[in-house]
Enzyme design. Structure first.
Site, PDB file in Angstrom:
ATOM      1  N   LEU A 197      20.044 -33.175  47.564  1.00  0.00           N
ATOM      2  CA  LEU A 197      21.390 -33.112  47.015  1.00  0.00           C
ATOM      3  C   LEU A 197      21.725 -34.486  46.452  1.00  0.00           C
ATOM      4  CD1 LEU A 197      23.353 -31.236  49.846  1.00  0.00           C
ATOM      5  CD2 LEU A 197      22.522 -30.262  47.695  1.00  0.00           C
ATOM      6  N   ASP A 198      22.538 -34.521  45.422  1.00  0.00           N
ATOM      7  CA  ASP A 198      22.985 -35.801  44.892  1.00  0.00           C
ATOM      8  C   ASP A 198      23.756 -36.568  45.958  1.00  0.00           C
ATOM      9  OD1 ASP A 198      21.912 -35.186  42.397  1.00  0.00           O
ATOM     10  OD2 ASP A 198      23.781 -34.293  41.685  1.00  0.00           O
ATOM     11  N   LYS A 199      23.812 -37.874  45.808  1.00  0.00           N
ATOM     12  CA  LYS A 199      24.516 -38.739  46.765  1.00  0.00           C
ATOM     13  C   LYS A 199      25.933 -38.240  47.035  1.00  0.00           C
ATOM     14  CE  LYS A 199      26.446 -43.407  47.121  1.00  0.00           C
ATOM     15  NZ  LYS A 199      26.577 -44.729  46.452  1.00  0.00           N
TER      16      LYS A 199
ATOM     17  N   ARG B 177      26.063 -29.344  37.674  1.00  0.00           N
ATOM     18  CA  ARG B 177      26.907 -30.270  36.923  1.00  0.00           C
ATOM     19  C   ARG B 177      26.675 -30.135  35.422  1.00  0.00           C
ATOM     20  NH1 ARG B 177      25.421 -35.827  39.713  1.00  0.00           N
ATOM     21  NH2 ARG B 177      27.069 -36.604  38.325  1.00  0.00           N
TER      22      ARG B 177
END
Length: 321
Positions: free
Chosen positions: A137-139, A236
């Site tokens: 997962l992204d930060k 996104r």
């Protein structure tokens, strides 16, 4: 120390005509095809005493010797970082990743990552690539991630993700009012100029995102999304592509938009929301050892609950004027 991998086997006649990497992935099913291809490329696999390429076809009956290394891929310091464990046993671990926690080390993030935390929680994970992490997962995306704790579980989970057998559902808040749900099928690749970004590209990799509306507000929508593929920044990029970028997304979101006559409270919340409003809410997969279904859910984090509350109050106040 790296773990030595040694196998001696004979290719069955019924597999004749297939690629070497395909054959070995079937015969040595505890390892991923990617790992086997690496061993072939680096000389860790000999067929009748000779090196072949992964794409070379076999005739059947060849003697194969595998003498390779399972890399001690994690050479970093364990750190006592708290982990919210949703499910755990000796084979797998499911965590609820908080906002701001980087998954694995990279430029500017040499420590303080999920990988460091996992090594502290279970030192045995140092035997596995990226401490057992099989997806990311992204930060600034919160929510559920599954981690393998054995070689067999790592291989099984990686294959399940590749085969689209792991269910991943997200919740998000986007700018704009959606009229209904749908599916985005636009391919994704690296941005041609900005290498940090991803972009919709005709020559990109297949990417499929399903979305449905949970709640509409005056200028925003609360949505649930289901991934078929797992491309970098997929949700996104896809939502920005169809004109509904995620709230707080500083890479793909564009300028902050406010509903006409937005309340002071909503303006404050929107301006203060400085990460993409995206949460991995549900994760379901077949247990790699027992075959039983594992279903995990994680509630929305506090900042997204506050955001939704502010949007609902703004909509209520507007309806009264």
């Amino acid at each position: 120390m790296s773990e030595s991998i040694r196998h001696s086997l004979t290719i069955p006649p019924e597999l004749a005509g297939q690629r070497l990497d395909q054959v070995l992935a079937e015969l040595l099913s505890r390892y991923s095809r990617t790992r086997i291809k690496e061993w072939i490329d680096t000389g860790g696999v000999l067929v009748n005493g000779a090196r072949l390429r992964p794409k070379d076809k076999v005739l059947g009956g060849e003697r194969v010797e595998v003498d390779a290394q399972w890399p001690d891929a994690v050479a970093m310091t364990p750190e006592p970082i708290a982990l919210e464990r949703v499910y755990e046993d000796s084979h797998v671990l499911v965590i609820d990743k908080p906002v701001g926690l980087v998954v694995h080390p990279g430029a500017g993030n040499a420590a303080g990552t999920l990988q460091n935390a996992l090594l502290h929680f279970d030192p045995g994970l140092s035997r596995l690539p990226r401490a057992g992490i099989v997806h990311r997962l992204d930060k600034d995306t919160s929510g559920l991630m599954v981690v393998a704790r054995t070689v067999e579980a790592h291989t099984a989970l990686a294959r399940a993700i590749e085969a689209r057998e792991v269910e991943r559902k997200y919740e998000a808040v986007c700018a704009g009012v959606m009229t209904g749900g749908g599916t985005v099928t636009a391919p994704i690749g690296r941005h041609p100029v900005d290498r940090v970004r991803m972009a919709i590209r005709a020559d990109g990799r297949e990417a499929v995102t399903h979305y449905r509306v949970l709640q509409r507000f005056r200028g925003h929508t609360h949505v649930r999304l289901k991934l078929e593929t797992g491309r970098t920044h997929q949700i996104r990029v896809h939502l920005a592509h169809i004109g509904y970028p995620l709230v707080g997304d500083r890479v793909y979101g564009g300028r902050l938009t406010l509903p006409r006559g937005a309340t002071a409270a909503l303006i404050e919340v929107l301006r203060g929301f400085r990460r993409q409003a995206l949460h991995a809410a549900r994760l379901a997969f077949e247990h790699p050892a027992t075959g039983e279904p594992v279903v995990c859910e994680a509630p929305l984090p506090a900042d997204m609950r506050l955001l939704l509350q502010a949007l609902a109050l703004d909509a209520r106040d507007a309806s009264r004027t």
